[in-house]
Design a protein around this motif. Structure first.
Motif, mmCIF file in Angstrom:
data_model
loop_
_atom_site.group_PDB
_atom_site.id
_atom_site.type_symbol
_atom_site.label_atom_id
_atom_site.label_comp_id
_atom_site.label_asym_id
_atom_site.label_seq_id
_atom_site.Cartn_x
_atom_site.Cartn_y
_atom_site.Cartn_z
ATOM 1 N N LEU A 1 0.831 -1.214 0.000
ATOM 2 C CA LEU A 1 0.000 0.000 0.000
ATOM 3 C C LEU A 1 0.865 1.263 0.000
ATOM 4 C CD1 LEU A 1 -2.765 -1.022 2.567
ATOM 5 C CD2 LEU A 1 -2.986 -0.836 0.073
ATOM 6 N N GLY A 2 1.936 1.275 0.805
ATOM 7 C CA GLY A 2 2.838 2.428 0.842
ATOM 8 C C GLY A 2 3.516 2.650 -0.502
ATOM 9 N N ALA A 3 3.927 1.553 -1.151
ATOM 10 C CA ALA A 3 4.564 1.670 -2.464
ATOM 11 C C ALA A 3 3.582 2.175 -3.515
ATOM 12 C CB ALA A 3 5.150 0.318 -2.877
ATOM 13 N N LEU A 4 2.327 1.733 -3.422
ATOM 14 C CA LEU A 4 1.308 2.223 -4.361
ATOM 15 C C LEU A 4 1.067 3.719 -4.183
ATOM 16 C CD1 LEU A 4 -1.323 -0.659 -4.317
ATOM 17 C CD2 LEU A 4 0.129 0.044 -6.234
ATOM 18 N N LEU A 5 1.033 4.174 -2.928
ATOM 19 C CA LEU A 5 0.850 5.605 -2.686
ATOM 20 C C LEU A 5 2.033 6.403 -3.218
ATOM 21 C CD1 LEU A 5 -0.796 7.921 -1.510
ATOM 22 C CD2 LEU A 5 0.329 7.487 0.694
ATOM 23 N N ARG A 6 3.253 5.901 -2.994
ATOM 24 C CA ARG A 6 4.443 6.577 -3.520
ATOM 25 C C ARG A 6 4.377 6.668 -5.037
ATOM 26 N NH1 ARG A 6 8.306 3.768 -5.431
ATOM 27 N NH2 ARG A 6 8.094 2.087 -3.950
ATOM 28 N N CYS A 7 3.990 5.578 -5.666
ATOM 29 C CA CYS A 7 3.882 5.557 -7.131
ATOM 30 C C CYS A 7 2.814 6.535 -7.614
ATOM 31 C CB CYS A 7 3.572 4.137 -7.587
ATOM 32 S SG CYS A 7 3.480 3.962 -9.369
ATOM 33 N N ALA A 8 1.669 6.566 -6.938
ATOM 34 C CA ALA A 8 0.582 7.468 -7.339
ATOM 35 C C ALA A 8 1.009 8.928 -7.214
ATOM 36 C CB ALA A 8 -0.656 7.203 -6.479
ATOM 37 N N ILE A 9 1.687 9.265 -6.129
ATOM 38 C CA ILE A 9 2.165 10.642 -5.970
ATOM 39 C C ILE A 9 3.202 10.968 -7.031
ATOM 40 C CG2 ILE A 9 3.469 12.199 -4.456
ATOM 41 C CD1 ILE A 9 2.068 10.836 -2.081
ATOM 42 N N GLY B 1 7.880 10.961 4.552
ATOM 43 C CA GLY B 1 7.850 9.638 5.154
ATOM 44 C C GLY B 1 8.757 9.522 6.361
ATOM 45 N N CYS B 2 9.956 10.086 6.264
ATOM 46 C CA CYS B 2 10.883 10.049 7.400
ATOM 47 C C CYS B 2 10.326 10.838 8.584
ATOM 48 C CB CYS B 2 12.248 10.587 6.990
ATOM 49 S SG CYS B 2 13.110 9.478 5.859
ATOM 50 N N PHE B 3 9.721 11.970 8.296
ATOM 51 C CA PHE B 3 9.089 12.767 9.350
ATOM 52 C C PHE B 3 7.966 11.964 10.007
ATOM 53 C CE2 PHE B 3 5.931 15.932 10.734
ATOM 54 C CZ PHE B 3 6.707 16.664 11.618
ATOM 55 N N ALA B 4 7.149 11.302 9.185
ATOM 56 C CA ALA B 4 6.033 10.509 9.703
ATOM 57 C C ALA B 4 6.534 9.332 10.541
ATOM 58 C CB ALA B 4 5.156 10.019 8.551
ATOM 59 N N ILE B 5 7.612 8.680 10.106
ATOM 60 C CA ILE B 5 8.174 7.574 10.877
ATOM 61 C C ILE B 5 8.647 8.076 12.239
ATOM 62 C CG2 ILE B 5 10.123 5.959 11.030
ATOM 63 C CD1 ILE B 5 9.836 5.546 7.990
ATOM 64 N N GLY B 6 9.315 9.217 12.266
ATOM 65 C CA GLY B 6 9.787 9.779 13.524
ATOM 66 C C GLY B 6 8.644 10.090 14.475
ATOM 67 N N ILE B 7 7.608 10.752 13.970
ATOM 68 C CA ILE B 7 6.441 11.080 14.791
ATOM 69 C C ILE B 7 5.756 9.806 15.274
ATOM 70 C CG2 ILE B 7 4.130 12.124 14.751
ATOM 71 C CD1 ILE B 7 6.365 14.180 14.836
ATOM 72 N N ILE C 1 7.071 -0.143 9.611
ATOM 73 C CA ILE C 1 7.917 -0.986 8.759
ATOM 74 C C ILE C 1 7.305 -1.142 7.378
ATOM 75 C CG2 ILE C 1 8.939 -3.274 8.505
ATOM 76 C CD1 ILE C 1 8.910 -3.443 11.600
ATOM 77 N N GLY C 2 6.028 -1.499 7.344
ATOM 78 C CA GLY C 2 5.375 -1.789 6.077
ATOM 79 C C GLY C 2 5.018 -0.556 5.271
ATOM 80 N N PHE C 3 3.979 0.165 5.717
ATOM 81 C CA PHE C 3 3.441 1.278 4.928
ATOM 82 C C PHE C 3 4.476 2.373 4.682
ATOM 83 C CE2 PHE C 3 1.163 5.243 4.278
ATOM 84 C CZ PHE C 3 0.344 4.881 3.230
ATOM 85 N N LEU C 4 5.052 2.903 5.758
ATOM 86 C CA LEU C 4 6.010 3.998 5.580
ATOM 87 C C LEU C 4 7.329 3.503 4.998
ATOM 88 C CD1 LEU C 4 5.211 6.036 8.798
ATOM 89 C CD2 LEU C 4 4.643 6.633 6.440
ATOM 90 N N GLY C 5 7.673 2.246 5.251
ATOM 91 C CA GLY C 5 8.859 1.671 4.621
ATOM 92 C C GLY C 5 8.696 1.566 3.110
ATOM 93 N N GLY C 6 7.512 1.117 2.675
ATOM 94 C CA GLY C 6 7.228 1.054 1.237
ATOM 95 C C GLY C 6 7.080 2.431 0.619
ATOM 96 N N PHE C 7 6.572 3.367 1.391
ATOM 97 C CA PHE C 7 6.374 4.740 0.916
ATOM 98 C C PHE C 7 7.705 5.444 0.678
ATOM 99 C CE2 PHE C 7 5.246 9.275 1.931
ATOM 100 C CZ PHE C 7 4.424 9.485 0.841
ATOM 101 N N THR C 8 8.688 5.204 1.528
ATOM 102 C CA THR C 8 9.958 5.937 1.455
ATOM 103 C C THR C 8 11.085 5.101 0.866
ATOM 104 O OG1 THR C 8 10.562 5.239 3.679
ATOM 105 C CG2 THR C 8 9.407 7.335 3.472
ATOM 106 N N THR C 9 10.807 4.294 -0.103
ATOM 107 C CA THR C 9 11.837 3.432 -0.670
ATOM 108 C C THR C 9 13.011 4.265 -1.149
ATOM 109 O OG1 THR C 9 10.170 1.873 -1.326
ATOM 110 C CG2 THR C 9 12.267 1.670 -2.407
ATOM 111 N N PHE C 10 14.145 4.105 -0.492
ATOM 112 C CA PHE C 10 15.339 4.891 -0.788
ATOM 113 C C PHE C 10 15.946 4.515 -2.143
ATOM 114 C CE2 PHE C 10 19.909 5.811 -0.410
ATOM 115 C CZ PHE C 10 19.822 7.162 -0.190
ATOM 116 N N SER C 11 15.747 3.270 -2.571
ATOM 117 C CA SER C 11 16.354 2.836 -3.819
ATOM 118 C C SER C 11 15.836 3.634 -5.015
ATOM 119 C CB SER C 11 16.114 1.347 -4.049
ATOM 120 O OG SER C 11 14.728 1.069 -4.088
#
Length: 121
Positions: A19-27, A48-54, A75-85
């Motif tokens: 789901l996080g990766a899909l949102l990243r792709c959509a944005i 995403g990093c800000f959201a993980i911290g909060i 781990i899942g949603f925000l991890g998929g959202f902020t894929t560093f690669s």
């Protein structure tokens, strides 16, 4: 040493990561790549990093959270959202195109010219 992880945790991480990766792709698609600099990916990673911290502060210090909330969101949603690669690939493309070097030289020249004028005035 083997670590045992409950299957439900792995399922939660997998589904929410998708789901996080899909949102990243959509944005990324919505914020079309009109610029050579990958601003959409940079912004996604910062958000995403800000959201993980909060989230981690809230989960560990403020809330009594459900045991699957951290794997789902952190781990899942925000991890998929902020894929560093993805950011790494886009920066590499930018450097290979030479646009980053040109922009840096132009910006540096403008800064140097402005600084020189300020000092001589």
């Amino acid at each position: 040493m083997t670590v045992s992880i409950a299957p439900v945790v792995l399922i939660v991480i997998s589904l929410s990561g998708g789901l996080g990766a899909l949102l990243r792709c959509a944005i990324g698609l919505w914020w079309s790549a009109q610029h050579q600099v990958p601003w959409s990916t940079f912004t996604i990673n910062v958000m995403g990093c800000f959201a993980i911290g909060i989230l981690m502060v809230l989960i560990t210090g403020v809330w009594v959270a459900h045991r699957l909330l951290r794997p789902f969101l952190g781990i899942g949603f925000l991890g998929g959202f902020t894929t560093f690669s993805i950011y790494s690939v886009e920066v590499r493309r930018l450097l290979e195109s030479g646009a980053a070097v040109r922009r840096s030289v132009i910006s540096g020249g403008r800064w140097w010219r402005h600084w020189g004028r300020s000092c001589s005035a």
